[in-house]
Design an enzyme around this catalytic site. Structure first.
Site, PDB file in Angstrom:
ATOM      1  N   CYS A 460       0.871  -1.169   0.000  1.00 43.36           N
ATOM      2  CA  CYS A 460       0.000   0.000   0.000  1.00 43.36           C
ATOM      3  C   CYS A 460       0.910   1.222   0.000  1.00 43.36           C
ATOM      4  O   CYS A 460       2.113   1.101  -0.197  1.00 43.36           O
ATOM      5  CB  CYS A 460      -0.954  -0.009   1.196  1.00 43.36           C
ATOM      6  SG  CYS A 460      -0.125   0.121   2.784  1.00 43.36           S
ATOM      7  N   HIS A 612      -1.864  11.931   1.891  1.00 37.06           N
ATOM      8  CA  HIS A 612      -2.549  10.630   1.842  1.00 37.06           C
ATOM      9  C   HIS A 612      -4.024  10.875   2.165  1.00 37.06           C
ATOM     10  O   HIS A 612      -4.395  11.083   3.313  1.00 37.06           O
ATOM     11  CB  HIS A 612      -1.921   9.669   2.849  1.00 37.06           C
ATOM     12  CG  HIS A 612      -2.380   8.248   2.724  1.00 37.06           C
ATOM     13  ND1 HIS A 612      -3.647   7.839   3.068  1.00 37.06           N
ATOM     14  CD2 HIS A 612      -1.737   7.143   2.282  1.00 37.06           C
ATOM     15  CE1 HIS A 612      -3.761   6.541   2.857  1.00 37.06           C
ATOM     16  NE2 HIS A 612      -2.618   6.094   2.375  1.00 37.06           N
TER      17      HIS A 612
END
EC number: 2.7.1.-
Length: 688
Positions: A460, A612
């Site tokens: 990820c 993010h």
């Protein structure tokens, strides 16, 4: 088998946090409602006898209590939501299934309300009657008492039904019931079958649980509290502690309240005794957290700061101050614990043992303080000091001071004696293995034991996830030397935290394993290594502005351990209120994650920032995001970078909190402004 089981337990533990997250609000209502008609407080403030105030306090108390009274239902819905990725259909299926399961058990076992309540001598109404512990009245349904376990079982089954049938196709004449509409239907059938099975399987399980709880709570409760504290802290790194403490908090032990109702579980009993105004007998499995969370860990943070190298003290001081203050105020300890867990496991071992003794000492002293969120100062005031005469909460302070001294000297001694690489004591930059961008995936693959040792490869935005065949072939120290800020090992599952580079490393490793790319020549490596200082030698000051309209929060409050623990860098959390993310400075777009949930930017002075968007949003596969820029594109401060469907993210992601971190802060100073409300023109950070 263990690896698969661990993965499932991690998912279940995470799912249990959803219903548990409701408890602080319920506990605050119950605590304040109860405190407002506390006899000592009423004597000090007679205005609390006012009819309106009495009504408000009664409503608050009842509102909090109803949540604790219906925990099994909340666990059913919450578990289903957590295991099904947050889809509301799974929650509806769990609700329907839970009701049907209880109705089925009641009918199979012929349970009636007379089997649940038997009038006690002198009782004039049902609420004064004694309750049969093996049975329960669940939302008006006479049934078997399965407690939160029953809710978790039904929630997990509803989630399984959802994941199995949410995209099912049916014949055209049944088309209306296809897809997600089919999930509650099939869950109803599964609930009937589950009710029948539990009718015969649960009574012996119930007897076993009662015997176990009686043994743990009555035979040697002192030893039990010590073991509980050790195991609960030991499971924190794996995220399995929620599963471990749930039976103690919600099932073990029993108490009959003033209404004649049977209450089970240490936390629920404490809340019931708070409402009844009786001396506390519960709290053995919550009170032990207060000394080490409020006093011990902050002292450990000071020891880590003290032992940092002089040139690193400023950076480490900021990290330890924020983490220690978070532990003291809220009881959220992961940011601090994870700062030394990977680099100095021996310190975590010391911490685990001291946590066990904290539970032991609090029990021996008879201190009984409840908890809903965690063992920080806020809970200490609500559930300790407001009821100091019954909870003996004042004893936490001298005990906590002792623990602060013990933590400080043990951590200080261990760090110096064993030369532990705690924050600020890491090896010099020159000792880190050099590896160019082109060569890095080859080096990581070698450190993982080679392609023959890779069973499964994934990543990820924050970490490389690898399942290996033989863990003994993995060079953990080598992985850290290649730039990983931490490596988590569980069985044969390795998680290497490389930050934004993780996904690219994964893709390159996959191509290497398939033979699509070959190892670069030494000439290539030398050229790339000589180019690296371009990114390292950042000059000047970079002002970083808000990436949109919203709220700024400390990074320690971001609901993700990797970001909150500052494993990828320092920065802030941003809670967007509008669906547009803008550039925080003039610079260049260096990275756009394939699923569009994260953007990497570089300023003119070389400062690298990662935005993010949301937590675990990589799983959305780009849904809800629209990129407005391209890699290598020059952008100006305030220029729109990404359009975000906030409604979609709120429905499908664990959180919309957006970490905004500087990933190359080495030898630089970060100044974070005291800002809460943010807009694109407001300065929030400066890198010097």
């Amino acid at each position: 088998m263990f690896k698969k089981l661990f993965g499932q337990l991690q998912r279940i533990g995470k799912a249990l946090m959803l219903p548990v997250a409701i408890l602080p609000a319920a506990g605050i209502l119950l605590a304040f409602g109860n405190a407002m008609h506390n006899e000592q407080l009423v004597e000090i403030a007679p205005w609390l006898k006012n009819d309106i105030i009495v009504m408000i306090s009664s409503v608050m108390e009842a509102s909090g209590q109803v949540v604790f009274d219906n925990l099994p239902l909340l666990f059913a819905v919450g578990t289903a939501l957590g295991l099904a990725g947050g889809d509301g259909v799974a929650a509806l299926a769990a609700l329907v299934g839970y009701l049907i399961m209880n109705a089925t058990m009641g009918k199979v076992l012929h349970i009636t309300i007379d089997d649940i309540f038997s009038y006690a001598k002198g009782a004039k109404e049902l609420s004064q009657a004694a309750k049969e512990p093996a049975h329960a009245l669940v939302l008006g349904i006479p049934t078997l008492q399965t407690g939160v376990f029953g809710g978790i079982i039904m929630g997990a089954l509803a989630a399984w039904c959802y994941n199995k049938f949410y995209n099912i196709t049916l014949p055209p004449f049944l088309g209306f019931f296809a897809g997600k509409r089919f999930v509650p239907i099939v869950t109803s059938v599964v609930a009937i079958a589950t009710g029948v099975v539990l009718s015969f399987a649960w009574p012996p399980i119930q007897d076993g649980l009662n015997s176990l709880s009686n043994f743990l709570l009555n035979k040697n409760l002192t030893l039990t509290t010590f073991i509980f504290g050790i195991i609960e802290r030991s499971l924190i790194p794996f995220g399995l502690h929620h599963i471990f403490y749930s039976p103690f908090w919600f099932e073990f032990g029993s108490y009959t309240n003033h209404a004649g109702e049977l209450v089970r579980g240490d936390q629920r009993i404490w809340m019931a005794q708070l409402r009844d105004g009786v001396p506390f007998t519960a709290g053995a499995f919550t009170t032990g957290k207060y000394p080490f969370m409020m006093f011990g860990l902050p002292a450990a943070a000071f020891a880590i700061y003290k032992n940092a190298r002089p040139e690193r003290k400023k950076v480490v001081g900021g990290l330890m101050l924020s983490a220690g203050l978070t532990a003291f105020l809220t009881g959220i300890t992961e940011p601090l614990e994870f700062s030394f867990l990977f680099v100095a496991p021996v310190l975590y071992g010391i911490h685990v043992l001291l946590a066990g003794t904290s539970f032991l000492v609090m029990h021996l002293l008879g201190v009984k303080i409840g908890m809903t969120f965690s063992g920080g100062f806020i809970d200490y005031i609500l559930y300790g000091l407001l009821n100091w005469d019954r909870s003996h909460a004042l004893l936490v302070i001298p005990v906590g001071i002792v623990y602060a001294i013990v933590y400080y000297f043990l951590f200080d001694f261990a760090i110096r004696k064993f030369k532990l690489k705690t924050p600020g004591r890491e090896d010099e930059e020159t000792e880190i293995r050099n590896s160019s961008v082109a060569k890095l995936p080859f080096d990581v693959l070698d450190a993982m034991g080679g392609k023959e040792n890779i069973k499964h490869l994934d990543a990820c935005i924050t970490r490389l996830r690898v399942e290996v065949v033989d863990k003994s072939k993995v060079d953990v120290a080598g992985i850290k030397a290649l730039g990983a800020s931490g490596v988590l090992e569980v069985g044969n599952n390795m998680q290497a935290i490389f930050g934004p580079k993780s996904d690219q490393i994964k893709h390159d490793m996959a191509k290497i394993m398939s033979g699509e790319i070959t190892k670069p020549s030494e000439t290539t490596v030398t050229e790339e290594m000589s180019d690296e200082p371009v990114h390292v030698e950042a000059l000047g000051t970079t002002d970083i502005y808000a990436p949109g309209v919203g709220q700024i929060i400390p990074l320690s409050e971001v609901p993700d351990q990797v970001f909150a623990g500052k494993m990828m860098g320092d920065g802030v959390g941003f809670i967007p209120e509008k669906g547009e993310i803008v550039a925080p400075f003039d610079g260049t777009v260096k990275t756009i994650f394939p699923t569009k949930h994260a953007i990497g930017l570089e300023s003119g002075s070389g400062v690298e920032v990662l935005i993010h968007i949301g937590i675990d949003t990589v799983k959305l596969n780009g849904e809800g995001f629209e990129s407005l820029i391209n890699v290598d594109e020059k952008v100006t401060q305030g220029q729109p970078l990404m359009k975000v469907n906030l409604a979609y993210l709120k429905a499908h992601a664990p959180s919309i909190v957006t970490p905004m971190i500087i990933t190359n802060l080495e030898n630089k100073e970060l100044v974070i402004e005291d800002v809460q409300d943010a807009d694109p023109g407001k300065l929030i950070m400066t890198v010097k």
